[in-house]
Design an enzyme around this catalytic site. Sequence first.
Site, PDB file in Angstrom:
ATOM      1  N   LYS A 206     -27.086 -30.669 -71.547  1.00  0.00           N
ATOM      2  CA  LYS A 206     -26.100 -30.953 -70.495  1.00  0.00           C
ATOM      3  C   LYS A 206     -24.721 -30.471 -70.964  1.00  0.00           C
ATOM      4  O   LYS A 206     -23.949 -29.916 -70.191  1.00  0.00           O
ATOM      5  CB  LYS A 206     -26.064 -32.456 -70.171  1.00  0.00           C
TER       6      LYS A 206
ATOM      7  N   TYR B  41     -31.946 -39.130 -76.601  1.00  0.00           N
ATOM      8  CA  TYR B  41     -31.631 -38.350 -75.396  1.00  0.00           C
ATOM      9  C   TYR B  41     -31.211 -36.925 -75.763  1.00  0.00           C
ATOM     10  O   TYR B  41     -30.049 -36.563 -75.643  1.00  0.00           O
ATOM     11  CB  TYR B  41     -30.531 -39.074 -74.613  1.00  0.00           C
TER      12      TYR B  41
END
Length: 267
Positions: free
Chosen positions: A164, A158
């Site tokens: 993020k 990920y």
Amino acid sequence: MHCNFFKDKIALITGSSRGIGSAIARKFATQGADIIVNFRKSGGKSQEQGELLCKDIRDMGRRAFLIQADIAVKESVKEMFHEIDEKLGRLDFLILNAAKAPFKPLEKLPERELRQLVETNYLGNIFCVQAALPLLEKSAGKIVFISSLGSRFYNPAYPLGTMKAAMESAVRDLAESLSIKKISVNGICGGIVKTDSFKVLRQYWEELDQIPDELFVEPDEIADAVVFLCDPASRGIQGQMIVVDRGLSNRLYRPFLKADKKQELSY
Ligand SMILES: NC(=O)c1ccc[n+]([C@@H]2O[C@H](COP(=O)([O-])OP(=O)(O)OC[C@H]3O[C@@H](n4cnc5c(N)ncnc54)[C@H](OP(=O)(O)O)[C@@H]3O)[C@@H](O)[C@H]2O)c1
């Protein structure tokens, strides 16, 4: 929520033709806002779904505008905001929802994919903020970034989590620098939501099937929290991420217990 606060205000949700973005768009519309639905890929499923979503929003009695723009391309972002300014002359809420990344370990990403990762998920969001500023300044608007637990916890394959994390830091930075313009900046850190990307995630993350159903977040739950961050009721919140994960991250050291076991061990 404040009665009629959202009526006739305008929300742009990036990447909102499907998934969590479309739930956010619907939620704003039910609150009385007019909606700008953004999608990336012309002539395909994305556009089709965007058109259907806009039709639904118009059926709710709200205005809906569908704009194609690739947030990773600065010129495309500039054109989108030019169109918003020309057609509507107003923007109240910028919801940074669009994201795209391969599910691969970071150390295996070829240069092209690494650049796409940064261009879409970091630069693209900053391009949107920069281009939206003149309109948001006029409306003392709000910016809400959609993050995920991958920003703070390891998720297999990920790499998006790294972007993020960078954006969560940008939220804190922007909240401070834009407060003088009365623009608020916050974010939602979502747990695991069963959208299209979840189907791919499952292939890389075997343990996902051990997570009980009640710990999966509904798109609508994220949408409620986004609308809250745009409502005057959240006026005291600035530069923060609100975690909406049904308690998943709070259970790090607790096994996923079946309901009967949970009963036995409750104290
Ligand atoms: N699903 C989860 O478990 C979860 C959990 C927490 C947070 N989130 C976050 O929530 C947001 C939405 O997730 P989702 O699961 O609903 O994603 P999704 O189903 O993969 O949808 C992503 C949307 O973003 C659009 N998009 C991608 N690249 C774009 C670009 N360059 N310019 C404009 N639009 C672009 C896509 O449009 P096209 O189809 O045209 O590419 C699509 O509409 C993302 O930020 C995601 O990281 C997801």
